[in-house]
Scaffold this motif. Structure first.
Motif, PDB file in Angstrom:
ATOM      1  N   ARG A   1       0.816  -1.408  -0.015  1.00 34.31           N
ATOM      2  CA  ARG A   1      -0.024   0.078  -0.108  1.00 34.31           C
ATOM      3  C   ARG A   1       0.895   1.283  -0.048  1.00 34.31           C
ATOM      4  NH1 ARG A   1      -2.293   3.598   3.537  1.00 34.31           N
ATOM      5  NH2 ARG A   1      -4.359   4.564   2.980  1.00 34.31           N
ATOM      6  N   ARG A   2       1.890   1.265   0.922  1.00 30.49           N
ATOM      7  CA  ARG A   2       2.725   2.673   1.041  1.00 30.49           C
ATOM      8  C   ARG A   2       3.543   2.693  -0.520  1.00 30.49           C
ATOM      9  NH1 ARG A   2       6.859   2.988   5.767  1.00 30.49           N
ATOM     10  NH2 ARG A   2       4.669   3.535   6.640  1.00 30.49           N
ATOM     11  N   ALA A   3       3.898   1.652  -1.088  1.00 28.13           N
ATOM     12  CA  ALA A   3       4.577   1.992  -2.474  1.00 28.13           C
ATOM     13  C   ALA A   3       3.578   2.300  -3.373  1.00 28.13           C
ATOM     14  CB  ALA A   3       5.016   0.542  -2.922  1.00 28.13           C
ATOM     15  N   ARG A   4       2.286   1.715  -3.335  1.00 22.84           N
ATOM     16  CA  ARG A   4       1.361   2.204  -4.441  1.00 22.84           C
ATOM     17  C   ARG A   4       0.918   3.610  -4.104  1.00 22.84           C
ATOM     18  NH1 ARG A   4      -1.028  -2.566  -2.883  1.00 22.84           N
ATOM     19  NH2 ARG A   4      -2.842  -1.215  -1.619  1.00 22.84           N
ATOM     20  N   LEU A   5       0.923   4.071  -3.013  1.00 22.82           N
ATOM     21  CA  LEU A   5       0.686   5.540  -2.692  1.00 22.82           C
ATOM     22  C   LEU A   5       1.710   6.441  -3.266  1.00 22.82           C
ATOM     23  CD1 LEU A   5      -1.117   5.431   0.782  1.00 22.82           C
ATOM     24  CD2 LEU A   5      -2.040   5.819  -1.232  1.00 22.82           C
ATOM     25  N   ARG A   6       2.944   5.956  -2.970  1.00 22.30           N
ATOM     26  CA  ARG A   6       4.096   6.716  -3.408  1.00 22.30           C
ATOM     27  C   ARG A   6       4.090   6.993  -4.997  1.00 22.30           C
ATOM     28  NH1 ARG A   6       8.683   4.643   0.953  1.00 22.30           N
ATOM     29  NH2 ARG A   6       7.852   5.907   2.805  1.00 22.30           N
ATOM     30  N   TRP A   7       3.781   5.742  -5.458  1.00 23.60           N
ATOM     31  CA  TRP A   7       3.765   5.750  -6.841  1.00 23.60           C
ATOM     32  C   TRP A   7       2.844   6.721  -7.630  1.00 23.60           C
ATOM     33  CZ3 TRP A   7       4.615   0.432  -9.708  1.00 23.60           C
ATOM     34  CH2 TRP A   7       4.652   0.533 -10.895  1.00 23.60           C
ATOM     35  N   VAL A   8       1.570   6.726  -6.847  1.00 24.19           N
ATOM     36  CA  VAL A   8       0.271   7.650  -7.269  1.00 24.19           C
ATOM     37  C   VAL A   8       1.175   9.030  -6.941  1.00 24.19           C
ATOM     38  CG1 VAL A   8      -1.729   8.729  -6.474  1.00 24.19           C
ATOM     39  CG2 VAL A   8      -1.418   6.173  -6.695  1.00 24.19           C
ATOM     40  N   HIS A   9       1.868   9.435  -5.970  1.00 25.26           N
ATOM     41  CA  HIS A   9       2.624  10.812  -5.728  1.00 25.26           C
ATOM     42  C   HIS A   9       3.372  11.009  -6.788  1.00 25.26           C
ATOM     43  CE1 HIS A   9       5.386  13.354  -3.071  1.00 25.26           C
ATOM     44  NE2 HIS A   9       4.046  13.979  -3.327  1.00 25.26           N
ATOM     45  N   LEU A  10       4.238  10.012  -7.507  1.00 23.39           N
ATOM     46  CA  LEU A  10       5.380  10.106  -8.500  1.00 23.39           C
ATOM     47  C   LEU A  10       4.138  10.472  -9.763  1.00 23.39           C
ATOM     48  CD1 LEU A  10       7.693   7.335  -7.708  1.00 23.39           C
ATOM     49  CD2 LEU A  10       8.270   9.805  -7.941  1.00 23.39           C
ATOM     50  N   ILE A  11       3.188   9.827  -9.820  1.00 24.80           N
ATOM     51  CA  ILE A  11       2.351  10.208 -11.308  1.00 24.80           C
ATOM     52  C   ILE A  11       1.848  11.573 -11.043  1.00 24.80           C
ATOM     53  CG2 ILE A  11       0.198   9.477 -12.295  1.00 24.80           C
ATOM     54  CD1 ILE A  11       2.349   7.542 -12.731  1.00 24.80           C
ATOM     55  N   LEU A  12       1.431  11.977  -9.816  1.00 24.23           N
ATOM     56  CA  LEU A  12       0.861  13.255  -9.909  1.00 24.23           C
ATOM     57  C   LEU A  12       2.032  14.180  -9.783  1.00 24.23           C
ATOM     58  CD1 LEU A  12      -1.088  15.453  -8.633  1.00 24.23           C
ATOM     59  CD2 LEU A  12      -0.187  15.070  -6.385  1.00 24.23           C
ATOM     60  N   GLY A  13       3.258  14.006  -9.697  1.00 23.24           N
ATOM     61  CA  GLY A  13       4.524  14.713 -10.016  1.00 23.24           C
ATOM     62  C   GLY A  13       4.489  15.105 -11.543  1.00 23.24           C
ATOM     63  N   GLY A  14       4.232  13.729 -12.192  1.00 23.88           N
ATOM     64  CA  GLY A  14       4.494  13.909 -13.661  1.00 23.88           C
ATOM     65  C   GLY A  14       3.435  14.605 -14.186  1.00 23.88           C
ATOM     66  N   ALA A  15       2.004  14.739 -13.730  1.00 24.49           N
ATOM     67  CA  ALA A  15       1.056  15.393 -14.210  1.00 24.49           C
ATOM     68  C   ALA A  15       1.352  16.929 -14.181  1.00 24.49           C
ATOM     69  CB  ALA A  15      -0.334  15.076 -13.506  1.00 24.49           C
ATOM     70  N   LEU A  16       2.082  17.301 -12.848  1.00 21.76           N
ATOM     71  CA  LEU A  16       2.433  18.628 -12.779  1.00 21.76           C
ATOM     72  C   LEU A  16       3.670  19.137 -13.558  1.00 21.76           C
ATOM     73  CD1 LEU A  16       2.511  18.537  -8.528  1.00 21.76           C
ATOM     74  CD2 LEU A  16       0.802  19.712 -10.500  1.00 21.76           C
ATOM     75  N   LEU A  17       4.427  18.181 -13.897  1.00 19.73           N
ATOM     76  CA  LEU A  17       5.533  18.457 -15.082  1.00 19.73           C
ATOM     77  C   LEU A  17       4.919  19.184 -16.442  1.00 19.73           C
ATOM     78  CD1 LEU A  17       8.432  19.036 -15.175  1.00 19.73           C
ATOM     79  CD2 LEU A  17       8.517  16.373 -16.044  1.00 19.73           C
ATOM     80  N   MET A  18       3.780  18.242 -16.707  1.00 23.12           N
ATOM     81  CA  MET A  18       3.509  18.502 -18.188  1.00 23.12           C
ATOM     82  C   MET A  18       3.560  19.892 -18.652  1.00 23.12           C
ATOM     83  SD  MET A  18       3.440  15.572 -19.553  1.00 23.12           S
ATOM     84  CE  MET A  18       2.460  16.301 -21.401  1.00 23.12           C
TER      85      MET A  18
END
Length: 416
Positions: free
Chosen positions: A11-28
């Motif tokens: 669960r922790r790894a999945r949440l951190r993965w979501v956090h990284l995906i959010l960072g990618g969206a902010l980078l766009m």
């Protein structure tokens, strides 16, 4: 086996993965702006060139742009909200509120750049690698795929494609999960440093706590002085009335009237203080606090054994802060006298002495020392605190067979 799987896919790894995906969206948005910058250097391929050089060139331009926008104070609360929910870091290790200082803004910019930078890479890999890995895993089962561009891309013979496709695809997916977990762990380790409180934040928090404690102490002092005096006065009046219940009905009526008035006034003061506590009020002033103008009523409610004298006949024009604290000092002095020397006469003298207000209270020492309460009282200490808050002094001690309380409160510079 279970621990590595949980580290990569828990669960922790999945949440951190979501956090990284959010960072990618902010980078766009920054990346799209970066493509405009690198488009003139991309040759004839245009701004959406598929060449790795153009893609990473836009990425390199995007990161400084993201860092600049993160210098705004409100960037920190937004970053903290996302990291507190998704990074798996204890909430108390993050700073609260906008980044006001230069150091706090620089740290926030560093965090935001790291977040969107890693997020962009992991997001790109998460979009591109799984379909490719699935295609590689399907090679042993599809002759059409083996005869497609994949075979020419890998330049391998059919035996490798048949026997190595599934392990290679699984290895790619595992590598992606490992990279995402590692990037998420790196963000979690950096979060307290980059989004945690700076020395300026800690100083501001300490000042807020000191202010809150000062307000609590002031409210506690008000409750102690008001309610404590009222209970002592009521106890004294009730005891005196009980002793002369049959022989002096007039005194009994006066005592009951004093008890009623003391209780009514104290209930009003108690309601005001409790109202502030319910609202979380931190205003410096309590509404309706009495001052020197209420001394006559206070002494009348206390009993016949108290006398008041005012030097020079007038104490009008005393600043409100001094007047209120002087009233509380007299009130606590009377409470102390009633508690430890009940029945003894008390003299109260109030007057100006240059630029200060002086208060002197005296009562004969009792023949038998009073029984000390467990833990001791707080009244005399509260008197000293009130005097020091105004820049004055207060002392209480036996002098020539009497107990004397003397306080000196400066009039200049007192808040009104």
């Amino acid at each position: 086996m279970r621990a590595p799987v949980r580290a990569l896919l828990g669960r922790r790894a999945r949440l951190r993965w979501v956090h990284l995906i959010l960072g990618g969206a902010l980078l766009m948005p920054y990346w799209l702006l970066g493509t405009l910058v690198v488009a003139p250097f991309a040759g004839g391929d245009g701004m959406f060139s598929g060449s790795p050089a153009a893609q990473f060139g836009a990425y390199a331009v995007a990161l400084p742009l993201a860092a600049v926008t993160a210098l705004f104070p409100l960037a920190r609360p937004m970053s903290v909200a996302a990291a507190r929910t998704l990074c798996g870091v204890p909430a108390d290790r993050f700073a609260d509120g906008p980044a006001r200082s230069r150091a706090a803004r620089a740290r926030t910019a560093g965090w935001f750049t790291l977040h969107v930078g890693l997020g962009g890479l992991v997001s790109g890999a998460s979009l591109a690698l799984p379909p490719f890995a699935v295609s590689v895993m399907a090679l042993p089962f599809s002759a059409a795929l083996r005869e497609s561009e994949l075979e020419r891309f890998w330049a391998l013979d059919q035996r490798w494609l048949v026997y190595g496709g599934v392990p290679a695809g699984l290895a790619m997916l595992a590598a992606l999960a490992a990279v995402a977990a590692g990037a998420g762990a790196l963000l979690a380790r950096r979060a307290p440093l980059l989004l945690g409180p700076t020395p300026a934040d800690r100083l501001a928090a300490a000042e807020r706590r000191a202010e809150e404690l000062a307000v609590r102490d002031r409210l506690a002092r008000e409750l102690h002085d008001s309610v404590g005096h009222a209970l002592s006065a009521v106890t004294l009046q009730a005891g005196a009335a009980r002793k002369v219940l049959d022989s002096d009905p007039r005194f009994v009526r006066e005592a009951l009237g004093a008890i009623e008035e003391t209780a009514r006034r104290t209930v009003g003061e108690l309601d005001a203080v409790l109202g502030l506590l319910r609202r979380g009020e931190e205003d410096a002033e309590l509404p309706g606090r009495p001052g020197l103008e209420a001394l006559d009523a206070l002494l009348a409610a206390t009993g016949r054994h108290v006398s008041l004298s005012v030097r020079d006949g007038d104490v009008t024009g005393v600043p409100e802060a001094v007047s209120r604290e002087a009233y509380r000092i007299v009130q606590e002095g009377l409470t102390n006298a009633a508690r430890h020397a009940g029945g003894e006469p008390v003299s109260v003298t109030v007057g100006r002495d240059g630029d200060a207000l002086e208060i002197t209270m005296e009562n004969p020492l009792p023949a038998r020392p009073p029984v000390a309460r467990p833990g001791g009282g707080r009244g005399l200490r509260g008197i000293g605190e009130r005097a020091r808050l105004l820049g004055g002094t207060a002392e209480a001690r036996p002098v020539d067979g009497v107990w004397r309380l003397a306080a000196r409160l400066p009039l200049r510079g007192a808040a009104r």
